[in-house]
Design a protein around this motif. Structure first.
Motif, PDB file in Angstrom:
ATOM      1  N   MET A   1     -20.056   4.583  60.436  1.00 39.57           N
ATOM      2  CA  MET A   1     -19.537   4.368  59.083  1.00 39.57           C
ATOM      3  C   MET A   1     -20.157   5.383  58.140  1.00 39.57           C
ATOM      4  O   MET A   1     -21.325   5.277  57.774  1.00 39.57           O
ATOM      5  CB  MET A   1     -19.856   2.953  58.607  1.00 39.57           C
ATOM      6  N   ASP A   5     -18.028  11.779  52.194  1.00 37.57           N
ATOM      7  CA  ASP A   5     -16.703  12.256  52.578  1.00 37.57           C
ATOM      8  C   ASP A   5     -16.803  13.767  52.798  1.00 37.57           C
ATOM      9  O   ASP A   5     -16.861  14.540  51.847  1.00 37.57           O
ATOM     10  CB  ASP A   5     -15.700  11.934  51.478  1.00 37.57           C
ATOM     11  N   HIS A 171     -16.511   1.816  50.884  1.00 37.42           N
ATOM     12  CA  HIS A 171     -16.865   0.600  51.634  1.00 37.42           C
ATOM     13  C   HIS A 171     -16.452  -0.695  50.926  1.00 37.42           C
ATOM     14  O   HIS A 171     -17.228  -1.655  50.848  1.00 37.42           O
ATOM     15  CB  HIS A 171     -18.367   0.577  51.940  1.00 37.42           C
ATOM     16  N   ASP A 207     -13.587  -1.980  63.164  1.00 40.64           N
ATOM     17  CA  ASP A 207     -13.094  -0.970  62.237  1.00 40.64           C
ATOM     18  C   ASP A 207     -13.878   0.333  62.370  1.00 40.64           C
ATOM     19  O   ASP A 207     -13.303   1.424  62.383  1.00 40.64           O
ATOM     20  CB  ASP A 207     -13.178  -1.508  60.807  1.00 40.64           C
ATOM     21  N   VAL A 208     -15.212   0.233  62.474  1.00 41.44           N
ATOM     22  CA  VAL A 208     -16.040   1.431  62.607  1.00 41.44           C
ATOM     23  C   VAL A 208     -15.721   2.169  63.904  1.00 41.44           C
ATOM     24  O   VAL A 208     -15.604   3.402  63.928  1.00 41.44           O
ATOM     25  CB  VAL A 208     -17.534   1.061  62.549  1.00 41.44           C
ATOM     26  N   GLU A 210     -12.926   1.887  65.936  1.00 38.18           N
ATOM     27  CA  GLU A 210     -11.534   2.266  66.163  1.00 38.18           C
ATOM     28  C   GLU A 210     -10.902   3.013  64.993  1.00 38.18           C
ATOM     29  O   GLU A 210      -9.949   3.763  65.170  1.00 38.18           O
ATOM     30  CB  GLU A 210     -10.697   1.017  66.477  1.00 38.18           C
ATOM     31  N   SER A 211     -11.399   2.786  63.793  1.00 40.80           N
ATOM     32  CA  SER A 211     -10.874   3.415  62.575  1.00 40.80           C
ATOM     33  C   SER A 211      -9.345   3.332  62.502  1.00 40.80           C
ATOM     34  O   SER A 211      -8.659   4.356  62.376  1.00 40.80           O
ATOM     35  CB  SER A 211     -11.314   4.879  62.514  1.00 40.80           C
ATOM     36  N   ARG A 213      -5.697   3.205  61.246  1.00 40.03           N
ATOM     37  CA  ARG A 213      -5.147   3.802  60.020  1.00 40.03           C
ATOM     38  C   ARG A 213      -4.770   2.758  58.969  1.00 40.03           C
ATOM     39  O   ARG A 213      -5.087   2.944  57.783  1.00 40.03           O
ATOM     40  CB  ARG A 213      -3.940   4.672  60.361  1.00 40.03           C
ATOM     41  N   ARG A 216      -7.907   1.665  57.262  1.00 41.34           N
ATOM     42  CA  ARG A 216      -8.462   2.761  56.446  1.00 41.34           C
ATOM     43  C   ARG A 216      -7.700   2.902  55.137  1.00 41.34           C
ATOM     44  O   ARG A 216      -8.279   3.140  54.077  1.00 41.34           O
ATOM     45  CB  ARG A 216      -8.403   4.079  57.226  1.00 41.34           C
ATOM     46  N   GLU A 219      -8.622  -0.039  52.810  1.00 42.11           N
ATOM     47  CA  GLU A 219      -9.932   0.113  52.173  1.00 42.11           C
ATOM     48  C   GLU A 219      -9.890   1.196  51.101  1.00 42.11           C
ATOM     49  O   GLU A 219     -10.491   1.043  50.031  1.00 42.11           O
ATOM     50  CB  GLU A 219     -11.012   0.428  53.196  1.00 42.11           C
TER      51      GLU A 219
END
Length: 240
Positions: A1, A5, A171, A207-208, A210-211, A213, A216, A219
């Motif tokens: 995580m 960016d 987050h 989520d961390v 597999e991320s 879409r 994402r 969030e």
């Protein structure tokens, strides 16, 4: 995580990168996959550094030729020469340090003229909810010692010769998790937290890893409202 960016930053060959308070190395690992000259991660916790080194060797080393070093050290006394790094990160660290302005002085000292500083701290709104729900959230050894006003933090950093070039929140999905964690302190007969909290924890882990879409995008849409962290990007005045 990742909190930083990397799409908001320019990392080029020859750059030296430092992560102050690197923890288990999430940003060190990410930076090592960029086209830079060297990445250094520094932290007080030797267990975190060991985990960071282990994950680097298992997942990153075979994908990157960038030299990576993990060091034990104090943000108030960085063991580096003045202007040693082109990019300096300090994420979710300053809220733990009583004399945080001295830490910023050190970040400034090791950042090269024209270099970049990326800083994140807990956002004031979600953080106040955590403090209100649980004294244990912050009244623990090594816990959070202040709630930052982001305009004040920006001003303190800019007083050191930096100017802000970007910023965002991050987050959002983690804010409700921490509210629930503060609210439900009790454990069941097996010593585990309540089922809803365990389920939320598993969701965040998924989520961390597999991320997905859709999550994402959700969030990202919620970050301006619920983002638990505020992230600032600065450039240090002067020629690189």
């Amino acid at each position: 995580m990742e909190t930083i960016d990397f799409d908001r930053m320019t990392l080029t060959p020859g750059m030296r990168v430092l992560d102050v308070g690197c923890g288990e190395g999430r940003h060190v690992h990410a930076a090592a996959l960029e086209n830079v000259a060297e990445v250094v991660g520094l932290d007080l916790e030797t267990a975190s550094l060991a985990a960071a080194q282990e994950d680097y060797e298992e997942y990153i080393a075979e994908l990157s030729d960038v030299p990576v070093t993990f060091l034990s050290g104090d943000a108030l006394r960085l063991p580096f020469e003045d202007g040693a790094f082109d990019v300096v990160y300090c994420t979710e660290v300053l809220e733990h340090i009583p004399d945080y302005e001295s830490a910023i002085d050190e970040l400034r000292r090791v950042c090269a003229p024209g270099g970049t500083l990326a800083v994140s701290v807990p956002r004031a709104g979600p953080e106040r909810v955590c403090w209100a729900l649980s004294d244990d959230y912050h009244n623990v050894e090594g816990g959070h010692v202040r709630i930052f006003d982001r305009e004040e933090l920006q001003a303190v950093i800019e007083q050191r010769g930096f100017h802000r070039v970007d910023g965002h929140f991050a987050h959002a999905l983690h804010a409700p998790y921490w509210w629930l964690k503060c609210l439900w302190r009790e454990r069941d007969e097996r010593g585990e937290p309540p089922l809803p909290l365990r389920a939320y924890d598993r969701f965040l882990e998924w989520d961390v890893l597999e991320s997905p879409r859709p999550v994402r995008l959700l969030e990202r849409a919620l970050d301006p409202v619920l983002g638990k962290s505020v992230v600032y990007y600065f450039e240090l005045e002067g020629q690189a």
